[in-house]
Design a protein around this motif. Structure first.
Motif, short mmCIF file in Angstrom:
data_model
loop_
_atom_site.label_atom_id
_atom_site.label_comp_id
_atom_site.label_asym_id
_atom_site.label_seq_id
_atom_site.Cartn_x
_atom_site.Cartn_y
_atom_site.Cartn_z
N ALA A 186 0.84 -1.20 0.00
CA ALA A 186 0.00 0.00 0.00
C ALA A 186 0.87 1.25 0.00
O ALA A 186 1.90 1.30 0.67
CB ALA A 186 -0.91 0.00 1.22
N ARG A 187 0.45 2.23 -0.78
CA ARG A 187 1.11 3.52 -0.74
C ARG A 187 0.59 4.29 0.47
O ARG A 187 -0.59 4.20 0.82
CB ARG A 187 0.84 4.30 -2.03
CG ARG A 187 1.59 3.72 -3.24
CD ARG A 187 1.28 4.49 -4.50
NE ARG A 187 -0.09 4.23 -4.95
CZ ARG A 187 -0.65 4.81 -6.01
NH1 ARG A 187 0.04 5.70 -6.71
NH2 ARG A 187 -1.88 4.52 -6.36
N THR A 188 1.47 5.03 1.09
CA THR A 188 1.17 5.62 2.40
C THR A 188 1.03 7.13 2.35
O THR A 188 1.85 7.82 1.74
CB THR A 188 2.28 5.26 3.41
OG1 THR A 188 2.31 3.84 3.56
CG2 THR A 188 2.02 5.90 4.77
N TRP B 278 -4.09 2.46 -1.00
CA TRP B 278 -3.57 3.55 -0.18
C TRP B 278 -3.92 3.30 1.28
O TRP B 278 -4.90 2.63 1.59
CB TRP B 278 -4.18 4.89 -0.61
CG TRP B 278 -3.61 5.45 -1.88
CD1 TRP B 278 -4.05 5.22 -3.14
CD2 TRP B 278 -2.49 6.33 -2.00
NE1 TRP B 278 -3.29 5.90 -4.05
CE2 TRP B 278 -2.32 6.59 -3.38
CE3 TRP B 278 -1.62 6.92 -1.09
CZ2 TRP B 278 -1.31 7.42 -3.86
CZ3 TRP B 278 -0.61 7.75 -1.56
CH2 TRP B 278 -0.47 8.00 -2.93
N ARG B 279 -3.11 3.87 2.17
CA ARG B 279 -3.40 3.83 3.59
C ARG B 279 -2.94 5.14 4.21
O ARG B 279 -2.14 5.88 3.62
CB ARG B 279 -2.67 2.66 4.28
CG ARG B 279 -1.16 2.80 4.26
CD ARG B 279 -0.48 1.76 5.12
NE ARG B 279 0.98 2.03 5.20
CZ ARG B 279 1.72 1.76 6.25
NH1 ARG B 279 1.19 1.23 7.34
NH2 ARG B 279 3.01 2.04 6.26
N VAL B 280 -3.42 5.44 5.41
CA VAL B 280 -3.05 6.67 6.12
C VAL B 280 -2.36 6.30 7.43
O VAL B 280 -2.88 5.48 8.19
CB VAL B 280 -4.28 7.55 6.40
CG1 VAL B 280 -3.89 8.77 7.24
CG2 VAL B 280 -4.95 7.97 5.10
N LYS C 225 7.95 5.21 4.61
CA LYS C 225 8.15 5.32 3.15
C LYS C 225 6.91 5.90 2.45
O LYS C 225 6.32 5.28 1.58
CB LYS C 225 8.51 3.96 2.56
CG LYS C 225 9.81 3.39 3.11
CD LYS C 225 10.10 2.02 2.55
CE LYS C 225 11.48 1.52 3.00
NZ LYS C 225 11.64 1.48 4.47
N PRO C 226 6.50 7.10 2.85
CA PRO C 226 5.26 7.66 2.33
C PRO C 226 5.36 8.11 0.88
O PRO C 226 6.43 8.51 0.40
CB PRO C 226 5.03 8.87 3.24
CG PRO C 226 6.41 9.29 3.65
CD PRO C 226 7.17 8.00 3.80
N ALA C 227 4.22 8.04 0.20
CA ALA C 227 4.11 8.62 -1.14
C ALA C 227 3.59 10.04 -1.06
O ALA C 227 3.79 10.85 -1.96
CB ALA C 227 3.18 7.77 -2.00
N LYS D 211 5.05 13.41 -2.46
CA LYS D 211 4.32 14.65 -2.68
C LYS D 211 4.01 15.25 -1.31
O LYS D 211 3.95 14.52 -0.31
CB LYS D 211 3.03 14.39 -3.45
CG LYS D 211 3.23 13.79 -4.83
CD LYS D 211 1.89 13.48 -5.47
CE LYS D 211 2.05 12.81 -6.81
NZ LYS D 211 0.74 12.45 -7.43
N VAL D 212 3.79 16.56 -1.28
CA VAL D 212 3.58 17.23 0.01
C VAL D 212 2.32 18.09 -0.03
O VAL D 212 2.07 18.82 -0.99
CB VAL D 212 4.78 18.12 0.38
CG1 VAL D 212 4.55 18.81 1.72
CG2 VAL D 212 6.07 17.29 0.43
N LEU D 213 1.54 17.98 1.04
CA LEU D 213 0.42 18.89 1.27
C LEU D 213 0.72 19.65 2.56
O LEU D 213 0.88 19.05 3.62
CB LEU D 213 -0.90 18.13 1.42
CG LEU D 213 -2.10 18.94 1.95
CD1 LEU D 213 -2.39 20.14 1.06
CD2 LEU D 213 -3.34 18.04 2.09
#
Length: 209
Positions: free
Chosen positions: A28-30, A65-67, A92-94, A131-133
């Protein structure tokens, strides 16, 4: 003959390996959330905060995806800057969501210091390929116009400098509603959290495509 026999024996194993590879789910992308008490869900049950509600939405609408919520009540930008490398290495976040600065402002910490800490977090996140928010906050007027304006401007300037997504004010949907806050007048109540989730989602969802 021997070669044919070896090939015949190998084929089932090769087919099994291929089938296993096809059915093994991708990791899963994090989405990593680095925030303070507003994201940690201060005064709420674990399932009630906007980050938990966002995790539920992601699980239902964004397969793969996961949070991960790495928010800490009382966290400052200095604390976030000190922790960012470890959290990136561990998760290892996306996508990295940074919601910090309110505690800096409430303590009247220098704006340049807060900006440098946020800059450090953004650079570390981007260097990892994420990516960043950036989620901004606003300070009450009693701190003075110059400080409150500079505080808000920090977020916009950093977002422009680094070309990242920006949500200017986390509490915008509820800021004028006193009934949306706990007795401390700082932390939103449970019933206000869906509004915060939806507000953040406007900028987060495009990063998950």
């Amino acid at each position: 003959m021997a070669a044919s026999l070896m090939l015949a024996c190998a084929l089932p194993a090769m087919a099994q390996t291929a089938a296993k590879a096809a059915t093994t789910p991708k990791p899963a992308r994090t989405v990593l959330v680095m925030g303070d008490s507003l994201s940690a869900g201060y005064g709420l049950a674990a399932s009630q905060g906007w980050v938990a509600l966002t995790a539920d939405r992601v699980a239902k609408t964004k397969p793969g995806w996961r949070v991960v919520n790495a928010s800490i009540s009382g966290e400052t930008t200095a604390g976030g800057a000190a922790r960012i490398d470890g959290e990136i290495k561990r998760n290892k976040p996306a996508v990295v969501v940074i919601e910090l600065g309110a505690n800096d402002g409430l303590r009247g910490l220098p704006l340049a210091q807060s900006r440098a800490n946020l800059d450090r977090m953004i650079r570390a996140s981007k260097a990892s390929g994420a990516k960043v928010l950036l989620i901004g906050m606003r300070m009450p007027p009693n701190l003075g116009r110059e400080y409150t304006q500079g505080f808000s401007d920090n977020y916009a300037a950093l977002a422009k400098q680094h070309g990242i997504a920006l949500l200017p004010f986390l509490l915008e949907p509820i800021a004028l509603d006193r009934n949306a806050f706990q007795d401390d007048n700082l932390h939103p109540i449970a019933s206000a959290q869906p509004k915060l989730r939806d507000h953040v989602w406007t900028q987060l969802e495009p990063l998950l495509r």
